[in-house]
Design a protein around this motif. Structure first.
Motif, mmCIF file in Angstrom:
data_model
loop_
_atom_site.group_PDB
_atom_site.id
_atom_site.type_symbol
_atom_site.label_atom_id
_atom_site.label_comp_id
_atom_site.label_asym_id
_atom_site.label_seq_id
_atom_site.Cartn_x
_atom_site.Cartn_y
_atom_site.Cartn_z
ATOM 1 N N THR A 12 -37.123 -70.647 -39.176
ATOM 2 C CA THR A 12 -37.578 -69.025 -38.563
ATOM 3 C C THR A 12 -39.007 -69.024 -38.799
ATOM 4 O OG1 THR A 12 -35.435 -68.152 -38.739
ATOM 5 C CG2 THR A 12 -37.343 -66.737 -38.790
ATOM 6 N N LEU A 13 -39.187 -69.176 -40.279
ATOM 7 C CA LEU A 13 -40.891 -68.984 -40.688
ATOM 8 C C LEU A 13 -41.581 -70.102 -39.993
ATOM 9 C CD1 LEU A 13 -40.207 -68.360 -44.638
ATOM 10 C CD2 LEU A 13 -40.966 -66.752 -42.939
ATOM 11 N N ALA A 14 -41.281 -71.254 -39.872
ATOM 12 C CA ALA A 14 -42.101 -72.476 -39.290
ATOM 13 C C ALA A 14 -42.235 -72.109 -37.976
ATOM 14 C CB ALA A 14 -41.296 -73.748 -39.407
ATOM 15 N N PHE A 15 -40.953 -71.398 -37.110
ATOM 16 C CA PHE A 15 -41.409 -71.489 -35.832
ATOM 17 C C PHE A 15 -42.299 -70.090 -35.736
ATOM 18 C CE2 PHE A 15 -40.373 -69.628 -31.556
ATOM 19 C CZ PHE A 15 -40.260 -70.649 -30.682
ATOM 20 N N GLY A 16 -42.033 -69.186 -36.443
ATOM 21 C CA GLY A 16 -43.045 -68.003 -36.429
ATOM 22 C C GLY A 16 -44.431 -68.331 -36.423
ATOM 23 N N PHE A 17 -44.642 -69.007 -37.480
ATOM 24 C CA PHE A 17 -46.131 -69.540 -37.836
ATOM 25 C C PHE A 17 -46.754 -70.558 -36.841
ATOM 26 C CE2 PHE A 17 -45.583 -67.366 -41.786
ATOM 27 C CZ PHE A 17 -46.697 -66.837 -42.081
ATOM 28 N N SER A 18 -45.858 -71.462 -36.155
ATOM 29 C CA SER A 18 -46.311 -72.164 -35.112
ATOM 30 C C SER A 18 -46.607 -71.450 -33.811
ATOM 31 C CB SER A 18 -45.125 -73.317 -35.010
ATOM 32 O OG SER A 18 -44.110 -72.752 -34.260
ATOM 33 N N THR A 19 -46.067 -70.560 -33.508
ATOM 34 C CA THR A 19 -46.273 -69.422 -32.505
ATOM 35 C C THR A 19 -47.737 -68.889 -32.509
ATOM 36 O OG1 THR A 19 -44.034 -68.809 -32.188
ATOM 37 C CG2 THR A 19 -45.788 -67.504 -31.309
ATOM 38 N N ILE A 20 -48.242 -68.766 -33.742
ATOM 39 C CA ILE A 20 -49.423 -68.350 -34.225
ATOM 40 C C ILE A 20 -50.518 -69.332 -33.926
ATOM 41 C CG2 ILE A 20 -50.979 -67.064 -35.669
ATOM 42 C CD1 ILE A 20 -48.630 -65.561 -34.596
ATOM 43 N N HIS A 21 -50.224 -70.630 -34.355
ATOM 44 C CA HIS A 21 -50.946 -71.800 -34.237
ATOM 45 C C HIS A 21 -51.278 -71.950 -32.717
ATOM 46 C CE1 HIS A 21 -49.256 -73.318 -38.464
ATOM 47 N NE2 HIS A 21 -50.321 -72.114 -38.457
ATOM 48 N N ARG A 22 -50.539 -71.789 -31.824
ATOM 49 C CA ARG A 22 -50.294 -72.228 -30.399
ATOM 50 C C ARG A 22 -51.206 -70.958 -29.714
ATOM 51 N NH1 ARG A 22 -44.783 -72.852 -30.819
ATOM 52 N NH2 ARG A 22 -44.641 -71.153 -29.759
ATOM 53 N N ARG A 23 -51.202 -69.782 -30.316
ATOM 54 C CA ARG A 23 -51.679 -68.443 -29.682
ATOM 55 C C ARG A 23 -52.609 -67.785 -30.846
ATOM 56 N NH1 ARG A 23 -47.852 -66.369 -25.155
ATOM 57 N NH2 ARG A 23 -46.691 -68.274 -24.582
ATOM 58 N N THR A 24 -53.712 -68.406 -31.230
ATOM 59 C CA THR A 24 -54.364 -67.755 -32.286
ATOM 60 C C THR A 24 -55.076 -66.494 -32.035
ATOM 61 O OG1 THR A 24 -56.384 -69.094 -31.600
ATOM 62 C CG2 THR A 24 -54.987 -69.943 -33.559
ATOM 63 N N PHE A 25 -55.296 -66.153 -30.458
ATOM 64 C CA PHE A 25 -55.722 -64.850 -30.218
ATOM 65 C C PHE A 25 -55.000 -63.674 -30.823
ATOM 66 C CE2 PHE A 25 -52.798 -66.109 -26.902
ATOM 67 C CZ PHE A 25 -52.051 -65.113 -26.547
ATOM 68 N N LEU A 26 -53.594 -63.924 -31.326
ATOM 69 C CA LEU A 26 -52.835 -62.990 -31.671
ATOM 70 C C LEU A 26 -53.396 -62.518 -32.900
ATOM 71 C CD1 LEU A 26 -49.502 -64.769 -31.111
ATOM 72 C CD2 LEU A 26 -50.325 -62.747 -29.798
ATOM 73 N N LEU A 27 -54.335 -63.113 -33.659
ATOM 74 C CA LEU A 27 -54.997 -62.725 -34.855
ATOM 75 C C LEU A 27 -55.834 -61.640 -34.608
ATOM 76 C CD1 LEU A 27 -55.167 -66.000 -36.941
ATOM 77 C CD2 LEU A 27 -53.221 -64.255 -36.730
#
Length: 288
Positions: A12-27
């Motif tokens: 779950t944590l890996a998928f959550g952070f991988s989502t951020i890696h794919r869409r860094t604009f979320l930061l």
């Protein structure tokens, strides 16, 4: 809602952070809000509260004084993870600086406007994360529609949540600190069962009442796993907050903390949504 197999805690944590890696604009949202709170005005109502004899006469526990020192512009960060938040500490460089408020005619409209925009920014932030988690196609019009609806729902939820600390403060101020203490454990238990309510609001796209029901259902049906993600998210958030605070002693450290916080906190937010989506899909499938 997209159905997906249940993931374990690490997955779950890996998928959550991988989502951020794919869409860094979320930061960008937490970073921009933090930068504004850092460089922008820091307004408190301390002079207004401390100059009012009616207020100071009932301030038995210093709560009013504490509230008066908070930066009201921090309302722009409602449910958005920030480093600066409500603090009034000035870390160089500061562009505008301190702007104390001396009239309720200014405070009430300002607080209302800031809260409205704070909830709006939070809805934009969380709606984009939810869309990324569900792998929905990017559409500006669809996002705007979701944000507006979420803003209405989130506003109702925020008002309901706000009643709890106000009630606790009122009890303490009236001399019923023992009652407030006794209510602490039930409130914490309720908070745990409601932990995924905000996730449900955005992932399931439902109203506050249904969101709470879905959140309660997820915890009830998957208590152990829910407790695990709750503890991990909470402990990491608290631990990282200490690290960011220790870094934010100068300009470079503050900037590092702002970016680092945006990454970690957004990843945890996404992970919580992933956990909720997996479990509510399973629960709904089981219940037909």
């Amino acid at each position: 809602m997209n159905s997906s197999p249940q993931r374990g805690l690490i997955e779950t944590l890996a998928f959550g952070f991988s989502t951020i890696h794919r869409r860094t604009f979320l930061l960008l949202t937490p970073i921009f809000i933090d930068l504004f709170l850092w460089f922008g005005p820091k307004s408190t109502i301390a002079p207004l509260l401390l100059s009012d004899p009616a207020v100071t006469s009932i301030d038995n526990n210093g709560i009013t004084s504490l509230l008066g020192m908070l930066n009201v512009w921090g309302l722009l960060a409602i449910q958005i993870p920030t480093v600066i938040g409500y603090t009034t500490i000035e870390i160089s460089p500061v562009i505008i600086g301190q702007m104390d408020l001396h009239s309720w005619l200014v405070v009430i409209p300002l607080v209302t406007i800031l809260a409205i925009f704070g909830i709006l920014f939070s809805c934009v932030y969380r709606s984009m994360i939810a869309s990324a988690i569900k792998n929905e196609p990017s559409s500006r019009n669809a996002l705007m529609a979701r944000v507006i609806l979420a803003w209405l729902r989130f506003s109702v939820l925020a008002i309901a949540i706000l009643c709890i600390p106000l009630m606790m403060i009122a009890l303490i101020q009236m001399g019923y600190a023992v009652i407030a203490s006794l209510l602490t454990i039930p409130i914490l238990i309720a908070a745990f069962y409601a932990f995924f309510t905000i996730d449900a609001l955005f992932v399931s796209n439902v109203g506050p009442k249904t969101a709470f029901q879905f959140a309660h259902l997820v915890v009830k049906k998957h208590f152990g796993a829910a407790l695990g993600i709750f503890l991990v998210v909470t402990l990491i958030s608290l631990g990282m907050a200490l690290i960011w605070a220790s870094l934010a002693m100068n300009s470079i450290g503050t900037l590092t903390a702002i970016v680092g916080n945006a990454y970690v906190a957004t990843g945890l937010t996404a992970s919580s949504m992933v956990f909720y989506q997996d479990r509510i899909s399973t629960v709904q499938a089981q219940e037909g």
